[in-house]
Design a protein around this motif. Structure first.
Motif, PDB file in Angstrom:
ATOM      1  N   ARG A  94       0.826  -1.212   0.000  1.00  0.00           N
ATOM      2  CA  ARG A  94       0.000   0.000   0.000  1.00  0.00           C
ATOM      3  C   ARG A  94       0.863   1.267   0.000  1.00  0.00           C
ATOM      4  N   GLU A  95       1.912   1.247   0.800  1.00  0.00           N
ATOM      5  CA  GLU A  95       2.764   2.426   0.907  1.00  0.00           C
ATOM      6  C   GLU A  95       3.470   2.719  -0.425  1.00  0.00           C
ATOM      7  N   ILE A  96       3.954   1.682  -1.090  1.00  0.00           N
ATOM      8  CA  ILE A  96       4.653   1.873  -2.360  1.00  0.00           C
ATOM      9  C   ILE A  96       3.686   2.366  -3.427  1.00  0.00           C
ATOM     10  N   ARG A  97       2.443   1.890  -3.368  1.00  0.00           N
ATOM     11  CA  ARG A  97       1.456   2.369  -4.344  1.00  0.00           C
ATOM     12  C   ARG A  97       1.254   3.873  -4.209  1.00  0.00           C
ATOM     13  N   ALA A  98       1.225   4.365  -2.970  1.00  0.00           N
ATOM     14  CA  ALA A  98       1.103   5.808  -2.760  1.00  0.00           C
ATOM     15  C   ALA A  98       2.371   6.536  -3.194  1.00  0.00           C
ATOM     16  N   PHE A  99       3.523   5.931  -2.961  1.00  0.00           N
ATOM     17  CA  PHE A  99       4.809   6.542  -3.313  1.00  0.00           C
ATOM     18  C   PHE A  99       4.902   6.839  -4.805  1.00  0.00           C
ATOM     19  N   ARG A 100       4.249   6.060  -5.644  1.00  0.00           N
ATOM     20  CA  ARG A 100       4.287   6.300  -7.075  1.00  0.00           C
ATOM     21  C   ARG A 100       3.587   7.597  -7.464  1.00  0.00           C
ATOM     22  N   ILE A 101       2.836   8.188  -6.516  1.00  0.00           N
ATOM     23  CA  ILE A 101       2.097   9.417  -6.791  1.00  0.00           C
ATOM     24  C   ILE A 101       2.738  10.621  -6.114  1.00  0.00           C
ATOM     25  N   TYR A 102       3.037  10.513  -4.813  1.00  0.00           N
ATOM     26  CA  TYR A 102       3.527  11.719  -4.138  1.00  0.00           C
ATOM     27  C   TYR A 102       4.958  12.058  -4.533  1.00  0.00           C
ATOM     28  N   ASP A 103       5.303  13.329  -4.318  1.00  0.00           N
ATOM     29  CA  ASP A 103       6.557  13.911  -4.813  1.00  0.00           C
ATOM     30  C   ASP A 103       6.638  13.828  -6.339  1.00  0.00           C
ATOM     31  N   GLY A 104       5.488  13.880  -6.972  1.00  0.00           N
ATOM     32  CA  GLY A 104       5.405  13.861  -8.432  1.00  0.00           C
ATOM     33  C   GLY A 104       5.125  12.470  -8.953  1.00  0.00           C
ATOM     34  N   PRO A 105       3.949  12.252  -9.568  1.00  0.00           N
ATOM     35  CA  PRO A 105       3.656  10.936 -10.136  1.00  0.00           C
ATOM     36  C   PRO A 105       4.591  10.604 -11.295  1.00  0.00           C
ATOM     37  N   THR A 106       4.694   9.330 -11.584  1.00  0.00           N
ATOM     38  CA  THR A 106       5.591   8.840 -12.630  1.00  0.00           C
ATOM     39  C   THR A 106       5.411   9.606 -13.934  1.00  0.00           C
ATOM     40  N   GLU A 107       4.160   9.847 -14.315  1.00  0.00           N
ATOM     41  CA  GLU A 107       3.887  10.460 -15.613  1.00  0.00           C
ATOM     42  C   GLU A 107       4.408  11.891 -15.694  1.00  0.00           C
ATOM     43  N   VAL A 108       4.320  12.644 -14.589  1.00  0.00           N
ATOM     44  CA  VAL A 108       4.829  14.014 -14.579  1.00  0.00           C
ATOM     45  C   VAL A 108       6.343  14.025 -14.751  1.00  0.00           C
ATOM     46  N   HIS A 109       7.019  13.121 -14.076  1.00  0.00           N
ATOM     47  CA  HIS A 109       8.472  13.056 -14.207  1.00  0.00           C
ATOM     48  C   HIS A 109       8.879  12.641 -15.620  1.00  0.00           C
ATOM     49  N   LYS A 110       8.160  11.703 -16.215  1.00  0.00           N
ATOM     50  CA  LYS A 110       8.465  11.309 -17.592  1.00  0.00           C
ATOM     51  C   LYS A 110       8.233  12.477 -18.550  1.00  0.00           C
ATOM     52  N   TRP A 111       7.153  13.218 -18.328  1.00  0.00           N
ATOM     53  CA  TRP A 111       6.857  14.382 -19.177  1.00  0.00           C
ATOM     54  C   TRP A 111       7.966  15.416 -19.055  1.00  0.00           C
ATOM     55  N   SER A 112       8.430  15.663 -17.815  1.00  0.00           N
ATOM     56  CA  SER A 112       9.519  16.603 -17.596  1.00  0.00           C
ATOM     57  C   SER A 112      10.796  16.135 -18.286  1.00  0.00           C
ATOM     58  N   LEU A 113      11.075  14.839 -18.204  1.00  0.00           N
ATOM     59  CA  LEU A 113      12.260  14.298 -18.854  1.00  0.00           C
ATOM     60  C   LEU A 113      12.150  14.402 -20.377  1.00  0.00           C
ATOM     61  N   ALA A 114      10.960  14.167 -20.907  1.00  0.00           N
ATOM     62  CA  ALA A 114      10.763  14.271 -22.358  1.00  0.00           C
ATOM     63  C   ALA A 114      11.022  15.703 -22.832  1.00  0.00           C
ATOM     64  N   LYS A 115      10.585  16.693 -22.039  1.00  0.00           N
ATOM     65  CA  LYS A 115      10.856  18.090 -22.397  1.00  0.00           C
ATOM     66  C   LYS A 115      12.356  18.363 -22.413  1.00  0.00           C
ATOM     67  N   LYS A 116      13.068  17.783 -21.451  1.00  0.00           N
ATOM     68  CA  LYS A 116      14.524  17.957 -21.397  1.00  0.00           C
ATOM     69  C   LYS A 116      15.181  17.306 -22.612  1.00  0.00           C
ATOM     70  N   ILE A 117      14.707  16.147 -22.996  1.00  0.00           N
ATOM     71  CA  ILE A 117      15.242  15.473 -24.180  1.00  0.00           C
ATOM     72  C   ILE A 117      15.054  16.346 -25.426  1.00  0.00           C
ATOM     73  N   LYS A 118      13.863  16.958 -25.537  1.00  0.00           N
ATOM     74  CA  LYS A 118      13.582  17.820 -26.684  1.00  0.00           C
ATOM     75  C   LYS A 118      14.492  19.047 -26.679  1.00  0.00           C
ATOM     76  N   ARG A 119      14.684  19.661 -25.506  1.00  0.00           N
ATOM     77  CA  ARG A 119      15.568  20.829 -25.426  1.00  0.00           C
ATOM     78  C   ARG A 119      16.995  20.462 -25.822  1.00  0.00           C
ATOM     79  N   ASP A 120      17.456  19.318 -25.342  1.00  0.00           N
ATOM     80  CA  ASP A 120      18.814  18.884 -25.672  1.00  0.00           C
ATOM     81  C   ASP A 120      18.957  18.662 -27.173  1.00  0.00           C
ATOM     82  N   TRP A 121      17.924  18.074 -27.794  1.00  0.00           N
ATOM     83  CA  TRP A 121      17.969  17.825 -29.233  1.00  0.00           C
ATOM     84  C   TRP A 121      18.018  19.132 -30.006  1.00  0.00           C
ATOM     85  N   LYS A 122      17.199  20.109 -29.584  1.00  0.00           N
ATOM     86  CA  LYS A 122      17.161  21.391 -30.301  1.00  0.00           C
ATOM     87  C   LYS A 122      18.498  22.125 -30.175  1.00  0.00           C
ATOM     88  N   GLN A 123      19.140  21.997 -29.026  1.00  0.00           N
ATOM     89  CA  GLN A 123      20.459  22.630 -28.865  1.00  0.00           C
ATOM     90  C   GLN A 123      21.502  21.965 -29.745  1.00  0.00           C
TER      91      GLN A 123
END
Length: 389
Positions: free
Chosen positions: A353-382
């Protein structure tokens, strides 16, 4: 120190897992918390990640200690290495003035007080959730005070906390829209707890409150850092705090793996012990691999933070990789233990139960992936300016 922490958690804290001093949400009460801390103080393992001179262990050293403290869901509470206090101590230690450290940090380090971090806001209010820039809680200067108004939600540990870190968007002309942070004494009549919902996790005292701040007056000298720089300070806290969560919950999953292994090596079915059935043995083998991968990921991210970087990208990668791997480990442990795995007879069910909650708090998995994808795009454009749109 890590060996001392592990011995303390296994020998002293684990028996407390059956202690009935829980609130109606199933979380440990402050009476249980303070009882365990008496023993931690005597054993020399209270707040082990902060040295007597006030300096912190390195992130790599912290990892070794916090993983061991996490061998029980109660371990971080007993040793004072848990959330949100560990992250709040880190932030105040890095940003606070000497006076603020003496007044607000000292009782946290000594383990005599709990704290809460007031950032997240209700979704229906269209406030700050995973996107802090949407913050609706405001602060405005009034003489030698700041007046704060707004709403917050999922504020872990607010009920019973003595120290609060409140984040609000400035309404003053000079810093309008910039975030400010304030240290406040709790409880305060201007902070009203509206609701503490039942949640899937139950390891943190005080629950996850929704509350209203109604003309909260804070002396100007209780501002943490400078006006308008709150988002920068939030990153100082959040990057290592995400990693600390990974450390503690890895410890819990190591313990769940131990319990599941013991079960699989004792329980027989269809003429042999469970571990000799490939379907079961392979789950334990997969868990062993995932535990090692998590340990490597944590150590790598800790090394980056120790190198002086804020490590926002690295902590996002660690948060995604470790939380998802730990979810699989916990699920495997429940699955191979069958009916026993979904009961409260062991901590395996709680760890799931605790790990299931951990996947959401301090930023859910999807938000972190979205942030990383933006970084990948910025790096490519540079790297490819001639093709960048």
């Amino acid at each position: 120190m890590a060996d001392k922490v592990e011995a303390f958690v296994r020998d002293v804290v684990v028996p407390y897992e059956k202690d009935t001093r829980r609130d109606h949400h199933g979380a440990p009460t402050d009476a249980l918390l303070m009882d365990m801390r008496v023993h931690a103080r005597a054993a020399g393992v209270l707040t082990p990640h902060i040295r007597p001179d006030g300096t912190h262990l390195t992130q790599r050293e912290t990892a070794v200690v916090l993983i061991r403290s996490g061998l029980s869901p109660l371990g971080p509470l007993a040793c004072n290495t848990g959330a949100p206090d560990e992250g709040n101590m880190y932030l105040i230690g890095h940003v606070g003035t000497p006076d603020l450290k003496q007044r607000f940090l000292k009782p946290l380090v000594e383990g005599t007080a709990r704290s809460a971090f007031f950032m997240t806001e209700p979704a229906g209010w269209q406030g700050a959730g995973s996107d802090p820039s949407m913050m609706k809680t405001t602060c405005r200067k009034d003489g030698n005070h700041w007046v704060v108004n707004g709403r917050k939600t999922f504020i872990t540990g607010a009920l019973g906390a003595k120290v609060g870190i409140v984040m609000a968007a400035s309404a003053d002309a000079e810093t309008k829209g910039g975030a400010c942070m304030f240290l406040v004494d709790l409880p305060d009549d201007a902070i009203r707890i509206d609701d503490i919902p039942n949640t899937i996790d139950s390891s943190m005292p005080g629950g996850h409150a929704t509350l209203t701040l109604d003309d909260l007056r804070v002396p100007a000298d209780q501002m943490l850092g400078h006006p308008g720089e709150g988002f920068k300070y939030a990153q100082i806290r959040l990057s290592p705090a995400r990693l600390s969560h990974c450390m503690r919950w890895l410890g819990c999953c190591i313990r769940a793996q131990e319990i599941a292994t013991d079960y699989a090596c004792r329980r027989t079915a269809f003429g042999k012990v469970l571990i000799d059935h490939e379907g079961v043995g392979f789950m334990l083998a997969e868990n062993r691999i995932l535990i090692q991968q998590c340990d490597v990921m944590i150590d790598w991210c800790a090394s980056v933070l120790d190198g002086g970087s804020l490590g926002t990208v690295e902590s996002s990668m660690a948060k995604v990789a470790v939380s998802e791997a730990l979810m699989k480990i916990a699920d495997n442990c429940v699955q191979l233990m069958g009916g026993t795995g979904v009961t409260g007879h062991t901590i395996v069910e709680q760890v799931f139960r605790e790990i299931r909650a951990f996947r959401i708090y301090d930023g859910p998995t999807e938000v972190h992936k979205w942030s990383l994808a933006k970084k990948i795009k910025r790096d490519w454009k540079q790297a490819n300016p001639e093709h960048a749109a």
